[in-house]
Scaffold this motif. Structure first.
Motif, PDB file in Angstrom:
ATOM      1  N   ASP A  33      23.709  -2.862  27.069  1.00 32.08           N
ATOM      2  CA  ASP A  33      22.991  -1.837  27.824  1.00 32.08           C
ATOM      3  C   ASP A  33      21.889  -2.500  28.639  1.00 32.08           C
ATOM      4  OD1 ASP A  33      22.398   0.711  28.707  1.00 32.08           O
ATOM      5  OD2 ASP A  33      21.045   1.147  27.044  1.00 32.08           O
ATOM      6  N   VAL A  34      21.551  -1.900  29.764  1.00 32.09           N
ATOM      7  CA  VAL A  34      20.503  -2.427  30.638  1.00 32.09           C
ATOM      8  C   VAL A  34      19.238  -1.609  30.416  1.00 32.09           C
ATOM      9  CG1 VAL A  34      19.864  -2.967  33.012  1.00 32.09           C
ATOM     10  CG2 VAL A  34      22.249  -3.088  32.312  1.00 32.09           C
ATOM     11  N   LYS A  35      18.124  -2.292  30.195  1.00 33.97           N
ATOM     12  CA  LYS A  35      16.855  -1.615  29.962  1.00 33.97           C
ATOM     13  C   LYS A  35      16.275  -1.123  31.290  1.00 33.97           C
ATOM     14  CE  LYS A  35      14.899  -1.589  26.554  1.00 33.97           C
ATOM     15  NZ  LYS A  35      14.880  -0.513  25.571  1.00 33.97           N
ATOM     16  N   ALA A  36      15.639   0.036  31.245  1.00 31.54           N
ATOM     17  CA  ALA A  36      14.917   0.620  32.385  1.00 31.54           C
ATOM     18  C   ALA A  36      15.814   0.783  33.608  1.00 31.54           C
ATOM     19  CB  ALA A  36      13.692  -0.216  32.732  1.00 31.54           C
ATOM     20  N   LEU A  37      17.045   1.197  33.383  1.00 27.95           N
ATOM     21  CA  LEU A  37      17.978   1.406  34.486  1.00 27.95           C
ATOM     22  C   LEU A  37      18.053   2.898  34.777  1.00 27.95           C
ATOM     23  CD1 LEU A  37      20.088   0.126  36.394  1.00 27.95           C
ATOM     24  CD2 LEU A  37      21.790   0.604  34.648  1.00 27.95           C
ATOM     25  N   HIS A  38      17.610   3.298  35.950  1.00 26.90           N
ATOM     26  CA  HIS A  38      17.647   4.699  36.355  1.00 26.90           C
ATOM     27  C   HIS A  38      18.713   4.826  37.427  1.00 26.90           C
ATOM     28  CE1 HIS A  38      13.997   5.065  34.074  1.00 26.90           C
ATOM     29  NE2 HIS A  38      13.465   4.076  34.780  1.00 26.90           N
ATOM     30  N   THR A  39      19.785   5.512  37.104  1.00 30.57           N
ATOM     31  CA  THR A  39      20.923   5.558  38.003  1.00 30.57           C
ATOM     32  C   THR A  39      21.591   6.929  37.940  1.00 30.57           C
ATOM     33  OG1 THR A  39      22.980   4.444  38.592  1.00 30.57           O
ATOM     34  CG2 THR A  39      22.467   4.562  36.270  1.00 30.57           C
ATOM     35  N   VAL A  40      22.714   7.036  38.572  1.00 32.98           N
ATOM     36  CA  VAL A  40      23.464   8.283  38.637  1.00 32.98           C
ATOM     37  C   VAL A  40      24.145   8.544  37.294  1.00 32.98           C
ATOM     38  CG1 VAL A  40      25.368   9.405  39.870  1.00 32.98           C
ATOM     39  CG2 VAL A  40      23.841   7.895  41.084  1.00 32.98           C
ATOM     40  N   ALA A  41      24.298   9.804  36.946  1.00 35.81           N
ATOM     41  CA  ALA A  41      24.944  10.158  35.683  1.00 35.81           C
ATOM     42  C   ALA A  41      26.380   9.646  35.641  1.00 35.81           C
ATOM     43  CB  ALA A  41      24.941  11.668  35.498  1.00 35.81           C
ATOM     44  N   LYS A  42      26.789   9.157  34.497  1.00 36.40           N
ATOM     45  CA  LYS A  42      28.134   8.649  34.208  1.00 36.40           C
ATOM     46  C   LYS A  42      28.503   7.377  34.963  1.00 36.40           C
ATOM     47  CE  LYS A  42      29.918  12.965  32.576  1.00 36.40           C
ATOM     48  NZ  LYS A  42      31.064  13.814  32.408  1.00 36.40           N
ATOM     49  N   ARG A  43      27.560   6.748  35.631  1.00 40.12           N
ATOM     50  CA  ARG A  43      27.830   5.460  36.269  1.00 40.12           C
ATOM     51  C   ARG A  43      27.742   4.368  35.210  1.00 40.12           C
ATOM     52  NH1 ARG A  43      24.890   4.186  41.706  1.00 40.12           N
ATOM     53  NH2 ARG A  43      26.524   5.601  42.374  1.00 40.12           N
ATOM     54  N   ILE A  44      28.651   3.419  35.262  1.00 34.65           N
ATOM     55  CA  ILE A  44      28.653   2.329  34.291  1.00 34.65           C
ATOM     56  C   ILE A  44      27.428   1.454  34.539  1.00 34.65           C
ATOM     57  CG2 ILE A  44      29.886   0.268  33.517  1.00 34.65           C
ATOM     58  CD1 ILE A  44      32.474   1.700  34.239  1.00 34.65           C
ATOM     59  N   PRO A  45      26.637   1.180  33.501  1.00 35.32           N
ATOM     60  CA  PRO A  45      25.448   0.346  33.693  1.00 35.32           C
ATOM     61  C   PRO A  45      25.826  -1.073  34.106  1.00 35.32           C
ATOM     62  CG  PRO A  45      25.418   1.417  31.549  1.00 35.32           C
ATOM     63  CD  PRO A  45      26.753   1.671  32.140  1.00 35.32           C
ATOM     64  N   ALA A  46      25.014  -1.661  34.956  1.00 32.88           N
ATOM     65  CA  ALA A  46      25.227  -3.038  35.389  1.00 32.88           C
ATOM     66  C   ALA A  46      23.870  -3.715  35.514  1.00 32.88           C
ATOM     67  CB  ALA A  46      25.969  -3.079  36.722  1.00 32.88           C
ATOM     68  N   ALA A  47      23.856  -5.016  35.294  1.00 36.45           N
ATOM     69  CA  ALA A  47      22.618  -5.792  35.363  1.00 36.45           C
ATOM     70  C   ALA A  47      22.687  -6.757  36.535  1.00 36.45           C
ATOM     71  CB  ALA A  47      22.404  -6.568  34.070  1.00 36.45           C
ATOM     72  N   GLY A  48      21.528  -7.038  37.104  1.00 40.00           N
ATOM     73  CA  GLY A  48      21.415  -8.006  38.185  1.00 40.00           C
ATOM     74  C   GLY A  48      20.373  -9.050  37.828  1.00 40.00           C
ATOM     75  N   VAL A  49      20.075  -9.917  38.762  1.00 38.19           N
ATOM     76  CA  VAL A  49      19.113 -10.990  38.527  1.00 38.19           C
ATOM     77  C   VAL A  49      17.742 -10.394  38.207  1.00 38.19           C
ATOM     78  CG1 VAL A  49      17.889 -12.897  39.612  1.00 38.19           C
ATOM     79  CG2 VAL A  49      20.325 -12.655  39.941  1.00 38.19           C
ATOM     80  N   GLY A  50      17.151 -10.848  37.112  1.00 38.45           N
ATOM     81  CA  GLY A  50      15.830 -10.389  36.714  1.00 38.45           C
ATOM     82  C   GLY A  50      15.829  -9.182  35.803  1.00 38.45           C
ATOM     83  N   ASP A  51      16.987  -8.592  35.529  1.00 38.22           N
ATOM     84  CA  ASP A  51      17.046  -7.409  34.669  1.00 38.22           C
ATOM     85  C   ASP A  51      17.059  -7.807  33.199  1.00 38.22           C
ATOM     86  OD1 ASP A  51      17.096  -5.668  36.777  1.00 38.22           O
ATOM     87  OD2 ASP A  51      19.270  -5.369  36.740  1.00 38.22           O
ATOM     88  N   MET A  52      16.340  -7.037  32.384  1.00 42.34           N
ATOM     89  CA  MET A  52      16.414  -7.213  30.941  1.00 42.34           C
ATOM     90  C   MET A  52      17.529  -6.319  30.408  1.00 42.34           C
ATOM     91  SD  MET A  52      13.680  -6.358  27.932  1.00 42.34           S
ATOM     92  CE  MET A  52      12.638  -7.776  28.029  1.00 42.34           C
ATOM     93  N   PHE A  53      18.297  -6.847  29.475  1.00 44.41           N
ATOM     94  CA  PHE A  53      19.378  -6.061  28.897  1.00 44.41           C
ATOM     95  C   PHE A  53      19.515  -6.356  27.417  1.00 44.41           C
ATOM     96  CE2 PHE A  53      21.248  -9.977  30.431  1.00 44.41           C
ATOM     97  CZ  PHE A  53      22.159 -10.342  29.458  1.00 44.41           C
TER      98      PHE A  53
END
Length: 132
Positions: A33-53
């Motif tokens: 899971d990706v921490k502090a990810l605010h996105t659209v409902a039911k979208r699969i979480p994804a992480a990028g450079v600098g993201d905590m997960f």
């Protein structure tokens, strides 16, 4: 943790196997899971450079295996645009294990670290050998 400006391309979806490039004993981790990810409902979480997960250790020393840990992405293969307009991509994906507060668990990082991750996480920048 500092905020980042702009929108970044997130190249590591849920379940991605990411090599761990520090000396904590973990070799391969799986994104949960990706921490502090605010996105659209039911979208699969994804992480990028600098993201905590949150991740699970899949390969490593026996005491590290199957532990749930926190990590930060320091490199990704998917190209992303920097604020100055340049596109950058690395030859591999990589992550570093951290505590929930952002302190690095290892004492060294192998390979380069993206500037975005180094600016957002000062403790990672302090022990990295190369910042690109």
């Amino acid at each position: 943790m500092k905020g980042i400006s702009g929108r970044e391309t997130r190249g590591l979806p849920l379940g991605a196997l990411i090599p761990c490039v520090d000396n904590t004993g973990a070799k391969m981790i799986s994104l949960i899971d990706v921490k502090a990810l605010h996105t659209v409902a039911k979208r699969i979480p994804a992480a990028g450079v600098g993201d905590m997960f949150i991740a699970s250790v899949k390969k490593g020393t026996p005491e590290m295996r199957s532990k749930v840990v926190y990590a930060v992405v320091v490199r990704q293969r998917r190209p992303y645009r920097r604020a100055d307009g340049t596109m950058i991509e690395f030859e591999d994906n990589a992550a570093v294990l951290v505590t929930p507060d952002g302190e690095v668990r290892g004492s060294e990082i192998k390979g380069p670290v993206a500037r975005e991750a180094a600016e957002r996480w000062p403790r990672i920048a302090a022990i990295s050998s190369t910042i690109v």
